[in-house]
Design a protein around this motif. Structure first.
Motif, PDB file in Angstrom:
ATOM      1  N   GLU A 276     -10.545  23.997  27.529  1.00 31.11           N
ATOM      2  CA  GLU A 276      -9.936  22.718  27.213  1.00 31.11           C
ATOM      3  C   GLU A 276      -9.296  22.857  25.839  1.00 31.11           C
ATOM      4  O   GLU A 276      -9.914  23.363  24.920  1.00 31.11           O
ATOM      5  CB  GLU A 276     -11.056  21.690  27.174  1.00 31.11           C
ATOM      6  N   GLN A 277      -8.049  22.412  25.717  1.00 27.51           N
ATOM      7  CA  GLN A 277      -7.365  22.555  24.441  1.00 27.51           C
ATOM      8  C   GLN A 277      -7.820  21.448  23.488  1.00 27.51           C
ATOM      9  O   GLN A 277      -7.710  20.275  23.815  1.00 27.51           O
ATOM     10  CB  GLN A 277      -5.865  22.445  24.663  1.00 27.51           C
TER      11      GLN A 277
ATOM     12  N   ARG B 252      -7.629  19.212  20.062  1.00 23.99           N
ATOM     13  CA  ARG B 252      -6.522  18.679  19.257  1.00 23.99           C
ATOM     14  C   ARG B 252      -7.028  18.176  17.910  1.00 23.99           C
ATOM     15  O   ARG B 252      -8.047  17.493  17.846  1.00 23.99           O
ATOM     16  CB  ARG B 252      -5.839  17.536  20.023  1.00 23.99           C
TER      17      ARG B 252
ATOM     18  N   LEU C 292      -5.224  26.913  11.859  1.00 20.70           N
ATOM     19  CA  LEU C 292      -5.833  26.227  13.005  1.00 20.70           C
ATOM     20  C   LEU C 292      -4.998  26.466  14.272  1.00 20.70           C
ATOM     21  O   LEU C 292      -5.535  26.667  15.356  1.00 20.70           O
ATOM     22  CB  LEU C 292      -5.971  24.730  12.720  1.00 20.70           C
ATOM     23  N   ARG C 293      -3.686  26.442  14.109  1.00 21.42           N
ATOM     24  CA  ARG C 293      -2.817  26.740  15.239  1.00 21.42           C
ATOM     25  C   ARG C 293      -3.099  28.159  15.758  1.00 21.42           C
ATOM     26  O   ARG C 293      -3.258  28.385  16.952  1.00 21.42           O
ATOM     27  CB  ARG C 293      -1.346  26.627  14.785  1.00 21.42           C
TER      28      ARG C 293
ATOM     29  N   GLY D 272      -5.861  28.601  17.942  1.00 22.60           N
ATOM     30  CA  GLY D 272      -5.757  28.022  19.282  1.00 22.60           C
ATOM     31  C   GLY D 272      -5.777  26.508  19.340  1.00 22.60           C
ATOM     32  O   GLY D 272      -5.794  25.935  20.429  1.00 22.60           O
ATOM     33  N   TYR D 273      -5.742  25.852  18.209  1.00 19.41           N
ATOM     34  CA  TYR D 273      -5.750  24.380  18.227  1.00 19.41           C
ATOM     35  C   TYR D 273      -4.339  23.813  18.325  1.00 19.41           C
ATOM     36  O   TYR D 273      -3.391  24.414  17.835  1.00 19.41           O
ATOM     37  CB  TYR D 273      -6.410  23.837  16.955  1.00 19.41           C
ATOM     38  N   GLU D 274      -4.263  22.644  18.924  1.00 19.16           N
ATOM     39  CA  GLU D 274      -3.021  21.882  18.820  1.00 19.16           C
ATOM     40  C   GLU D 274      -3.172  20.992  17.599  1.00 19.16           C
ATOM     41  O   GLU D 274      -4.080  20.158  17.534  1.00 19.16           O
ATOM     42  CB  GLU D 274      -2.805  21.038  20.081  1.00 19.16           C
ATOM     43  N   VAL D 275      -2.316  21.212  16.629  1.00 17.58           N
ATOM     44  CA  VAL D 275      -2.441  20.487  15.369  1.00 17.58           C
ATOM     45  C   VAL D 275      -1.319  19.461  15.280  1.00 17.58           C
ATOM     46  O   VAL D 275      -0.140  19.818  15.288  1.00 17.58           O
ATOM     47  CB  VAL D 275      -2.370  21.454  14.168  1.00 17.58           C
TER      48      VAL D 275
ATOM     49  N   GLU E 120      -3.297  16.640  30.531  1.00 14.02           N
ATOM     50  CA  GLU E 120      -2.812  17.840  29.858  1.00 14.02           C
ATOM     51  C   GLU E 120      -3.718  19.031  30.122  1.00 14.02           C
ATOM     52  O   GLU E 120      -3.266  20.155  30.232  1.00 14.02           O
ATOM     53  CB  GLU E 120      -2.754  17.610  28.346  1.00 14.02           C
ATOM     54  N   ASN E 121      -5.024  18.752  30.191  1.00 11.37           N
ATOM     55  CA  ASN E 121      -5.963  19.847  30.377  1.00 11.37           C
ATOM     56  C   ASN E 121      -6.009  20.339  31.814  1.00 11.37           C
ATOM     57  O   ASN E 121      -6.580  21.378  32.099  1.00 11.37           O
ATOM     58  CB  ASN E 121      -7.378  19.405  29.951  1.00 11.37           C
TER      59      ASN E 121
ATOM     60  N   ASP F 251       6.559  20.169  22.128  1.00 13.22           N
ATOM     61  CA  ASP F 251       6.926  21.326  21.311  1.00 13.22           C
ATOM     62  C   ASP F 251       6.291  22.579  21.908  1.00 13.22           C
ATOM     63  O   ASP F 251       5.253  22.488  22.554  1.00 13.22           O
ATOM     64  CB  ASP F 251       6.414  21.142  19.870  1.00 13.22           C
TER      65      ASP F 251
ATOM     66  N   SER G 179       4.106  25.799  22.538  1.00 20.09           N
ATOM     67  CA  SER G 179       2.825  26.327  22.067  1.00 20.09           C
ATOM     68  C   SER G 179       3.004  27.795  21.728  1.00 20.09           C
ATOM     69  O   SER G 179       3.887  28.460  22.255  1.00 20.09           O
ATOM     70  CB  SER G 179       1.766  26.202  23.166  1.00 20.09           C
TER      71      SER G 179
ATOM     72  N   GLN H  25      -2.076  30.039  22.042  1.00 18.41           N
ATOM     73  CA  GLN H  25      -2.016  28.794  22.823  1.00 18.41           C
ATOM     74  C   GLN H  25      -2.086  27.547  21.946  1.00 18.41           C
ATOM     75  O   GLN H  25      -2.025  26.430  22.435  1.00 18.41           O
ATOM     76  CB  GLN H  25      -3.129  28.715  23.891  1.00 18.41           C
ATOM     77  N   GLY H  26      -2.240  27.753  20.650  1.00 18.25           N
ATOM     78  CA  GLY H  26      -2.239  26.601  19.741  1.00 18.25           C
ATOM     79  C   GLY H  26      -0.808  26.139  19.495  1.00 18.25           C
ATOM     80  O   GLY H  26       0.147  26.757  19.942  1.00 18.25           O
ATOM     81  N   ALA H  27      -0.673  25.013  18.794  1.00 17.89           N
ATOM     82  CA  ALA H  27       0.673  24.517  18.511  1.00 17.89           C
ATOM     83  C   ALA H  27       0.663  23.646  17.263  1.00 17.89           C
ATOM     84  O   ALA H  27      -0.336  23.017  16.944  1.00 17.89           O
ATOM     85  CB  ALA H  27       1.190  23.710  19.697  1.00 17.89           C
TER      86      ALA H  27
ATOM     87  N   MET I  22       2.861  16.707  22.562  1.00 13.20           N
ATOM     88  CA  MET I  22       2.334  17.648  23.548  1.00 13.20           C
ATOM     89  C   MET I  22       2.757  19.064  23.217  1.00 13.20           C
ATOM     90  O   MET I  22       3.904  19.301  22.853  1.00 13.20           O
ATOM     91  CB  MET I  22       2.916  17.324  24.938  1.00 13.20           C
ATOM     92  N   GLY I  23       1.846  20.000  23.379  1.00 13.84           N
ATOM     93  CA  GLY I  23       2.213  21.412  23.320  1.00 13.84           C
ATOM     94  C   GLY I  23       2.625  21.838  24.719  1.00 13.84           C
ATOM     95  O   GLY I  23       2.090  21.331  25.701  1.00 13.84           O
TER      96      GLY I  23
ATOM     97  N   ARG J  35       2.022  24.454  26.220  1.00 13.90           N
ATOM     98  CA  ARG J  35       0.898  25.174  26.834  1.00 13.90           C
ATOM     99  C   ARG J  35       1.348  26.222  27.838  1.00 13.90           C
ATOM    100  O   ARG J  35       0.903  26.253  28.988  1.00 13.90           O
ATOM    101  CB  ARG J  35      -0.067  24.195  27.483  1.00 13.90           C
TER     102      ARG J  35
END
Lengths: 149, 544, 318
Positions: A23-24, A26, A48-49, A52-55, C28-29, C85, C87, C92-94, C116-117, C119
């Motif tokens: 699970e991503q 945030r 953090l990005r 793997g985080y969505e920041v 999203e997940n 935007d 990822s 996989q982060g953004a 939203m990323g 992904r």
């Protein structure tokens, strides 16, 4: 109908027990003051990005704006960059705690030792200048209860 | 096998590989011809004049201010009493940088922050309180207005007060800085006018000073703000001169004052003095050499009085650590030393509590004491350009000049300095460097004493940080209401209308209308509204 | 789990922002679950207009949206913005920073901004973006703006989702995006030359007109609008152009709805097949079949039939 069936045969990623998809998580990053230093927060956001985080970065924001973003973006953690008086940050923290009790908060920036103690007492972890990125990412993992890949 | 030392230790901040030792042949041929020149003569790298600090010690010039105008006034007097030889009026970030009054919603939401970084000055009345009893006629004063959109107001207010106190504007000396790096690269404000409008305001100030105020430094480009945002020394130099060219080309285009006047005005700049001592000293030497080259090549100006760059220096705030803050006294001293070895005209040393807060009175006093020790006890002031002729430093100077011109050219290829701010190209450069620097710390390639190594601290002193006063906001709000009630409303309205008209017309200098507006007690936020309406907002090119 | 989702749905439909926000995360997940949720929303969908805003990085899309929102508010009660935007492909982060620029309506209940990323999804949208649109639609957000990055062909995807696609460019576009001109000019209904105070605006307009003229089979010739988002210049005009376009599509609302429904079923069925295939290929039956020794073409045909039969059985059993 087939929803249950999918769940039953363990095909549904959302059935977390049976799933291995991550699970991503945030994280919301905001600055409480009108002071636009972006060095520190940007480095932290990038780390953090890369972890793997969505920041979600909202820059300078009032308590109301931080809360709004916290709710609408459904974040798992809030990171506050505190550049000025502790009371301004406390108002934002109070607003978040009132409506989103379960969302953890951590803070960085130029925070005096006395203010840091005050924040700690509220359960807000403080990462002053000179903190290591590894520590900050570890804190995020711990606070969002993210499973290590 | 012997463990090889990290390559990075042996490379300067500008990316110049350092040799174990230097000989004469290392100095590039072209530069070798310069080594024997005297200070005060082309190519100027050896210093601004022969007798250097013997006849003119560097100005002790500390950033100062907080709270109400009277708090700031008191702190400045304290610093002057302790040995400061110029004074800086720092304005409150929340209101000044944004041209907001304290009743603006963004400020109301952060009322406790008001006055934390400088005094709140919303009308000429506030400026008058802050300037009360200060040596305007005999000291070099920094009127505040470090931020481009704020400078016209801050300067007009300072000049109006000075004028009312009976000073001749043609004779007073000072600056307002009005620097792009500060809020378009370093601390990006929530809202500010686009760079194009900013260029116009700065050119207006240069033009106005060229006509009315010969001793004033109209704008002072701050390489400091570029460097402390992450630019390397060569990038700091290259971008500074690319910025200067924007001003001078604009003035040349206007053709309303002699270009020499503008060049003299732009020749008072500031740099950051950081911790790598010889590179920083070489940077100041390189800067003077480059300014002379630029003026002669691009504008055919060779008059030594103009071609000789005047440098104010501030020690790197970002090098000051939160942990074991007393170590910062040593860092401040070493960084100040690098500036002095580089022959700067003016110096501010960051407070040892820099990473925690604005300077406490004691931290401020220490910053002055450091400079006094350097001036009085070390004999550093006896000989001009003590590093001159050093194989190492001369080579480093020449290499910095070369690298800096390369960066300058890169900026020109991107459409110039302001285009590089608009596109975020400079921000990307700065961010890359910051990231690399941070990773070097993180991975242990670069040590930071008290932070990444030597972490044991037995200091009996806890440095708590300084939080100013509690009443800055309340007093400011009261005063704002009072001035709006007491001022002659119809003249204030008329002046504001006139200012608006001038802003919207393209070829009228804004400063006369600004002077009238300030004199009519138009407030900062009202002026900000006019700017926002007339010029719009700058589109921030990066994620904040 | 199921119960949770339907509770959240009920709350979201009653205008609970937090529930809506949570559902968006759930979608999203898990894009399959997202499509499932969408299925249950079908009866309440089809009331909103979707405006896609795309263009290269730095074109000023967010600022443009920020300037449009207060003006759009005159025609639409509330606005939802989905800002997508890319990822990072490594982590996989953004970094999602579009919200910063959308501050004109920050305090208003009438704006919902969601970042939203992508992904890992190519094409400018995240896999669940369409589902998010349906959710906003069902929850009575009458105007939905999708902001995506577009530098070439990829924004065709947004054109499929949005009722109106606005492509944002800057003066000098022709020099920078030479190679991708074709892609960008195929997708838009409206073209904006933002930052039109910069040099080269006239040249860009001509180049754009020339590129657009090369594309055949257009029911309507796309309009070109010049703006300076940060000074609010040309924004009212842009909104008029968008609103006019929407109006002319208004009569086709039924058609749009049908199209969306069609797309949803298509999407859902392909997700299902994808999933069934994923499970099937791991089964011993499949492993057995695909590793058999094949001696003539008829055998191959038979084996394939066996596989298809297995898949259809699996699908039928769901």
């Amino acid at each position: 109908m087939f929803l249950e069936k999918l769940l039953a045969i363990g095909m549904f990623p959302y059935n977390s027990e049976a799933s291995n998809t991550m699970e991503q998580k945030r994280i919301l990053m905001a600055k409480t003051g009108l002071d636009g230093h972006w060095r520190g927060p940007t480095i932290v956001a990038r780390a953090l990005r890369d972890a793997g985080y969505e920041v979600i970065m909202i820059g300078m924001a009032t308590g109301e704006e931080i809360l709004r973003a916290c709710v609408d973006e459904d974040v798992d953690l809030v990171g506050l960059n505190i550049g000025g008086h502790i009371n301004v940050a406390l108002r934002a923290i109070e607003a978040i705690k009132k409506e989103r009790q379960s969302v953890p908060i951590f803070a960085g920036g130029t925070i005096t030792p006395a203010s840091a103690r005050e924040l700690n007492a509220l359960g807000v972890e403080v990462y002053p200048p000179g903190s290591s990125l590894t520590d900050i990412v570890e804190a995020a993992d711990r606070l969002t209860q993210r499973k290590q890949a | 096998m012997k463990k090889e030392r990290k390559y990075d230790d042996m490379t300067s901040a500008a990316g110049i590989k350092l040799k174990p030792f230097y000989t004469q042949t290392d100095i590039p041929q072209k530069h070798r011809n310069f080594v024997d020149s005297a200070p005060g003569q082309a190519p100027y790298h050896r210093g601004s004049h022969e007798t250097g600090y013997r006849t003119k010690p560097w100005r002790i010039f500390q950033l100062s201010g907080y709270g109400k105008p009277e708090d700031e006034n008191e702190r400045i007097k304290f610093l002057l009493k302790n040995g400061e030889t110029g004074f800086i009026m720092e304005h409150d970030r929340n209101t000044a940088d944004h041209c907001y009054n304290v009743d603006h919603p963004e400020v109301l939401a952060r009322r406790e922050d008001v006055g934390l970084t400088g005094a709140v000055m919303q009308s000429v009345r506030d400026t008058a309180i802050c300037l009360d009893g200060l040596p305007i006629g005999t000291s070099f004063g920094h009127a505040g207005g470090a931020v481009v959109q704020h400078a016209p107001f801050a300067l007009a207010a300072y000049w109006t007060v000075a004028n009312r106190l009976g000073y001749d504007l043609r004779k007073i000396a000072g600056t307002g800085q009005s620097d792009f790096n500060l809020t378009y690269l370093g601390c990006i404000t929530k809202q500010q006018i686009p760079t194009k409008a900013g260029l116009r305001l700065n050119a207006d100030i240069i033009e106005f000073c060229g006509k009315e105020m010969p001793r004033w430094v109209p704008v002072s480009i701050a390489g400091y703000n570029g460097a402390d945002s992450g630019l390397t020394p060569d990038q700091e130099l290259g971008s500074l001169f690319a910025n200067a060219v924007e001003y001078l080309d604009e003035i040349k285009k206007r053709n309303s004052i002699p270009l020499e006047l503008a060049a003299k005005g732009c020749g008072g700049v500031s740099f950051r003095a950081s911790i790598r001592i010889f590179e920083e000293a070489a940077k100041m030497r390189a800067a003077r050499l480059m300014w002379g080259e630029l003026l002669s090549k691009r504008y055919d100006i060779t008059e030594p009085k103009i071609a000789n760059l005047r440098i104010h220096c501030v020690t790197a705030g970002s090098k000051m650590t939160y942990q074991q803050p007393l170590n910062n006294i040593v860092r401040g001293t070493l960084m100040a030393l690098s500036a002095v070895l580089g022959g700067v005209q003016s110096l501010g040393v960051s407070g040892y509590d820099e990473a925690l807060s604005i300077p406490s009175e004691h931290a401020h006093q220490m910053s002055v004491r450091i400079q006094q020790i350097l001036q009085e006890e070390t004999q550093l002031t006896a000989v001009t350009d003590p590093l001159g002729g050093s194989f190492y430093v001369e080579t480093l100077t020449a290499e910095l000049v070369e690298k800096s011109w390369e960066f300058y050219e890169e900026i020109q290829e991107q459409g110039g300095y302001l285009a590089c701010l608009d596109s975020g190209w400079l921000h990307t450069k700065a961010a890359e460097n910051q990231h690399r620097e941070f990773m070097a710390l993180e991975q242990g390639d670069q040590k930071l004493v008290g932070v990444t190594s030597a972490m044991e601290d037995i200091s009996p002193f806890e440095v708590e940080g300084f939080m100013g006063t509690d009443d800055a906001f309340d007093v400011a709000l009261n005063r704002l209401n009072t001035v709006k009630k007491e001022r002659h409303e119809s003249s204030a309205t008329r002046c504001l209308k006139e200012l608006e008209k001038v802003c919207l017309s393209e070829n009228v200098n804004i400063m006369p209308a600004m002077m009238d507006a300030v004199a009519a007690e138009v407030t900062l936020g009202e002026i900000g509204d006019v700017f926002r309406e007339a010029f719009g907002d700058w589109d921030v090119p990066i994620q904040l | 789990m199921n119960q949770d989702i339907s509770d959240l749905l009920q709350r979201a439909l009653k205008d609970d922002r937090a529930a809506l926000a949570r559902l968006l995360s759930i979608m999203e997940n898990n894009s399959v679950l997202a499509a499932e949720i969408e299925l249950s929303l079908l009866p309440s969908m089809g009331k909103s207009f979707v405006v896609g805003i795309t263009g290269p990085p730095g074109a000023g899309k967010s600022s443009l949206i920020n300037a449009l929102i207060p003006i759009a508010a005159k025609d639409f009660d509330r606005t939802a913005v989905i800002a997508v935007d890319p990822s990072s492909t490594f982590s996989q982060g953004a970094l999602l920073g579009d919200r910063v620029r959308m501050n004109s309506y920050n305090h208003s209940e009438k704006l919902f901004v969601r970042s939203m990323g992508s992904r890992g999804n190519l094409g400018g949208l995240a896999r669940s973006t369409v589902s998010a649109v349906s959710l906003f639609d069902s929850c009575n957000w009458p105007l939905i703006i999708i902001e995506t990055l577009g530098i070439g062909q990829i924004e065709l995807e947004i054109a499929e989702v949005a009722d109106i696609t606005v492509v944002v460019l800057n003066p000098g576009w022709g020099d920078t995006f030479q190679a991708n001109k074709a892609g960008i000019t195929e997708s838009g209904d409206i073209y904006v030359i933002n930052k039109s105070d910069r040099p080269g605006v006239h040249k860009t307009r001509i180049e754009l007109e020339e590129s657009l003229a090369l594309i055949p089979h257009r029911s309507r010739v796309p309009q070109i609008v010049e703006t300076i988002a940060n000074t609010d210049t040309g924004i009212v005009g842009l909104w008029h152009t968008i609103a006019e376009s929407l109006d002319s599509k208004n009569t086709d609302l039924k058609q749009i709805r049908e199209l969306r429904q069609q797309q949803l079923f298509h999407r859902l069925v392909s997700f299902k097949i994808e999933q069934a295939l994923g499970v099937a290929t791991k089964s011993s039956l499949w492993k057995n079949i695909v590793s058999q020794n094949i001696e003539n073409p008829e055998d191959a045909r038979d084996l394939l039939d066996n596989l298809l039969l297995d898949i259809s059985t699996r699908l039928r059993n769901y």
